[in-house]
Design an enzyme around this catalytic site. Structure first.
Site, PDB file in Angstrom:
ATOM      1  N   ASP A 133       0.472  -2.518  12.372  1.00 46.15           N
ATOM      2  CA  ASP A 133       0.909  -2.954  11.040  1.00 46.15           C
ATOM      3  C   ASP A 133       1.218  -4.451  11.094  1.00 46.15           C
ATOM      4  O   ASP A 133       2.197  -4.877  11.712  1.00 46.15           O
ATOM      5  CB  ASP A 133       2.151  -2.159  10.616  1.00 46.15           C
ATOM      6  CG  ASP A 133       2.499  -2.431   9.161  1.00 46.15           C
ATOM      7  OD1 ASP A 133       2.713  -3.614   8.817  1.00 46.15           O
ATOM      8  OD2 ASP A 133       2.541  -1.492   8.374  1.00 46.15           O
TER       9      ASP A 133
ATOM     10  N   THR B  26      -0.447   7.572  -1.196  1.00 45.27           N
ATOM     11  CA  THR B  26      -1.753   7.518  -1.886  1.00 45.27           C
ATOM     12  C   THR B  26      -2.677   6.459  -1.278  1.00 45.27           C
ATOM     13  O   THR B  26      -3.876   6.459  -1.544  1.00 45.27           O
ATOM     14  CB  THR B  26      -1.557   7.154  -3.364  1.00 45.27           C
ATOM     15  OG1 THR B  26      -0.992   5.831  -3.414  1.00 45.27           O
ATOM     16  CG2 THR B  26      -0.627   8.127  -4.057  1.00 45.27           C
TER      17      THR B  26
ATOM     18  N   ARG C 252       0.857  -1.173   0.000  1.00 46.59           N
ATOM     19  CA  ARG C 252       0.000   0.000   0.000  1.00 46.59           C
ATOM     20  C   ARG C 252       0.893   1.222   0.000  1.00 46.59           C
ATOM     21  O   ARG C 252       1.671   1.418   0.927  1.00 46.59           O
ATOM     22  CB  ARG C 252      -0.848  -0.058   1.276  1.00 46.59           C
ATOM     23  CG  ARG C 252      -2.171   0.587   1.163  1.00 46.59           C
ATOM     24  CD  ARG C 252      -3.009   0.290   2.376  1.00 46.59           C
ATOM     25  NE  ARG C 252      -2.478   0.823   3.610  1.00 46.59           N
ATOM     26  CZ  ARG C 252      -3.239   1.194   4.636  1.00 46.59           C
ATOM     27  NH1 ARG C 252      -4.541   1.067   4.554  1.00 46.59           N
ATOM     28  NH2 ARG C 252      -2.713   1.645   5.732  1.00 46.59           N
TER      29      ARG C 252
ATOM     30  N   ASP D  36       4.735  -5.597   9.747  1.00 43.17           N
ATOM     31  CA  ASP D  36       5.822  -5.226  10.661  1.00 43.17           C
ATOM     32  C   ASP D  36       5.822  -6.096  11.905  1.00 43.17           C
ATOM     33  O   ASP D  36       6.875  -6.527  12.377  1.00 43.17           O
ATOM     34  CB  ASP D  36       5.683  -3.748  11.072  1.00 43.17           C
ATOM     35  CG  ASP D  36       6.174  -2.808   9.984  1.00 43.17           C
ATOM     36  OD1 ASP D  36       6.838  -3.293   9.034  1.00 43.17           O
ATOM     37  OD2 ASP D  36       5.886  -1.607  10.070  1.00 43.17           O
TER      38      ASP D  36
HETATM   39  C1  PRP Z   1      -1.200  -4.294   4.707  1.00 42.27           C
HETATM   40  C2  PRP Z   1      -2.062  -5.514   4.850  1.00 42.27           C
HETATM   41  C3  PRP Z   1      -2.910  -5.462   3.607  1.00 42.27           C
HETATM   42  C4  PRP Z   1      -3.096  -3.987   3.404  1.00 42.27           C
HETATM   43  C5  PRP Z   1      -4.482  -3.625   3.872  1.00 42.27           C
HETATM   44  O1  PRP Z   1      -0.162  -4.526   3.844  1.00 42.27           O
HETATM   45  O2  PRP Z   1      -1.349  -6.707   4.987  1.00 42.27           O
HETATM   46  O3  PRP Z   1      -2.302  -6.056   2.478  1.00 42.27           O
HETATM   47  O4  PRP Z   1      -2.123  -3.326   4.217  1.00 42.27           O
HETATM   48  O5  PRP Z   1      -4.755  -2.297   3.607  1.00 42.27           O
HETATM   49  P1  PRP Z   1      -5.864  -1.862   2.555  1.00 42.27           P
HETATM   50  O6  PRP Z   1      -7.077  -2.695   2.826  1.00 42.27           O
HETATM   51  O7  PRP Z   1      -6.074  -0.408   2.877  1.00 42.27           O
HETATM   52  O8  PRP Z   1      -5.313  -2.055   1.181  1.00 42.27           O
HETATM   53  P2  PRP Z   1       0.967  -3.432   3.551  1.00 42.27           P
HETATM   54  O9  PRP Z   1       0.580  -2.614   2.368  1.00 42.27           O
HETATM   55  O10 PRP Z   1       1.289  -2.697   4.815  1.00 42.27           O
HETATM   56  O11 PRP Z   1       2.181  -4.314   3.069  1.00 42.27           O
HETATM   57  P3  PRP Z   1       3.053  -5.420   3.855  1.00 42.27           P
HETATM   58  O12 PRP Z   1       2.170  -6.620   4.071  1.00 42.27           O
HETATM   59  O13 PRP Z   1       4.157  -5.691   2.908  1.00 42.27           O
HETATM   60  O14 PRP Z   1       3.516  -4.804   5.150  1.00 42.27           O
HETATM   61  N1  URA Z   2      -2.469  -2.590   7.174  1.00 41.53           N
HETATM   62  C1  URA Z   2      -2.091  -3.019   8.406  1.00 41.53           C
HETATM   63  O1  URA Z   2      -1.149  -3.818   8.529  1.00 41.53           O
HETATM   64  N2  URA Z   2      -2.774  -2.571   9.454  1.00 41.53           N
HETATM   65  C2  URA Z   2      -3.819  -1.721   9.352  1.00 41.53           C
HETATM   66  O2  URA Z   2      -4.418  -1.358  10.389  1.00 41.53           O
HETATM   67  C3  URA Z   2      -4.178  -1.284   8.073  1.00 41.53           C
HETATM   68  C4  URA Z   2      -3.497  -1.740   6.998  1.00 41.53           C
END
Ligand code: PRP
Ligand code: URA
Length: 210
Positions: free
Chosen positions: A201, A109, A105, A204
């Protein structure tokens, strides 16, 4: 539009999700909990798998019983955080194929950006369960499911741990045919599009980055 959501109310799942939310839960415990919850959810998500009649010889007599009819299934974790749910699923469905889709994400944006995709060759013939712990705005899940539909996949379910109402509404609008399974439905998103109260997160916390 009517939501197609199943929220797990099983006490074990609720207990483990509460531990997951705790900011003092260690990376090790977080990983274990995500895997355990995914395994418990797998039980319900696979409830509609077709069965076939079989005859099995027990030490006592013939048993006229049932076994899985061999439906072709695949799970598709959304990288990174979806990876944490794979082990739990494969423990219950050891022969399941695993495809990977990489999306992140964009922090400014909040739009999903695809960076990786590798699917089983025959994925179009398979029923697919998409895995991601978090359904926040729904942008990532909606994009991932869109990519899978472009590859010809017809039957898709989405399984997450925590869902925000905004994400459920987005997914329901974009993909009304996709049933959502979640362990908890939370209150809202904050101004950074994080789920409140959520768990922070997920990527993380799973991988010990931040
Ligand atoms: C997180 C999560 C989802 C997304 C959800 O991933 O694991 O994929 O955010 O958010 P959304 O519904 O608003 O799209 P992130 O983009 O943080 O990537 P990561 O798993 O690599 O940390
Ligand atoms: N992605 C995450 O990992 N946590 C949130 O709360 C939203 C998006």
């Amino acid at each position: 539009m009517e939501e197609n959501v199943f929220v797990f109310d099983h006490p074990l799942i609720q207990h483990k999700v509460s531990l997951l939310r705790d900011k003092n839960t260690s990376t090790k415990e977080f990983r274990e909990l995500v895997s355990e919850i995914a395994m418990l959810m797998a039980y319900e998500v696979t409830r509609d798998l077709p069965l076939k009649d079989v005859d099995i010889e027990t030490p006592v007599a013939m048993a006229h019983t049932k076994m899985l009819a061999g439906k072709k299934l695949a799970i598709v974790p959304i990288l990174r955080a979806g990876l944490g749910m794979v082990d739990g699923m494969t423990q219950l469905i050891p022969n399941v194929r695993v495809g990977h889709i990489g999306l992140y994400r964009d922090p400014v944006t909040v739009q999903p950006v695809e960076y990786y995709c590798k699917m089983p060759e025959d994925v179009a013939e398979r029923d697919v369960i998409v895995l991601d712990p978090m359904l926040a705005t729904g942008g990532s899940a909606s994009a991932a499911i869109g990519f899978l539909k472009d590859r010809g996949i017809k039957h898709i379910k989405f399984m997450c741990l925590i869902a925000a109402p905004e994400g459920i509404a987005r997914l329901t609008k974009d993909h009304p045919d996709v049933k959502i399974f979640c362990a908890a439905k939370d209150e809202k998103l904050n101004e950074h599009s994080y789920i409140v109260p959520g768990l922070g997160d997920a990527g993380d916390r799973l991988f010990g980055t931040n």
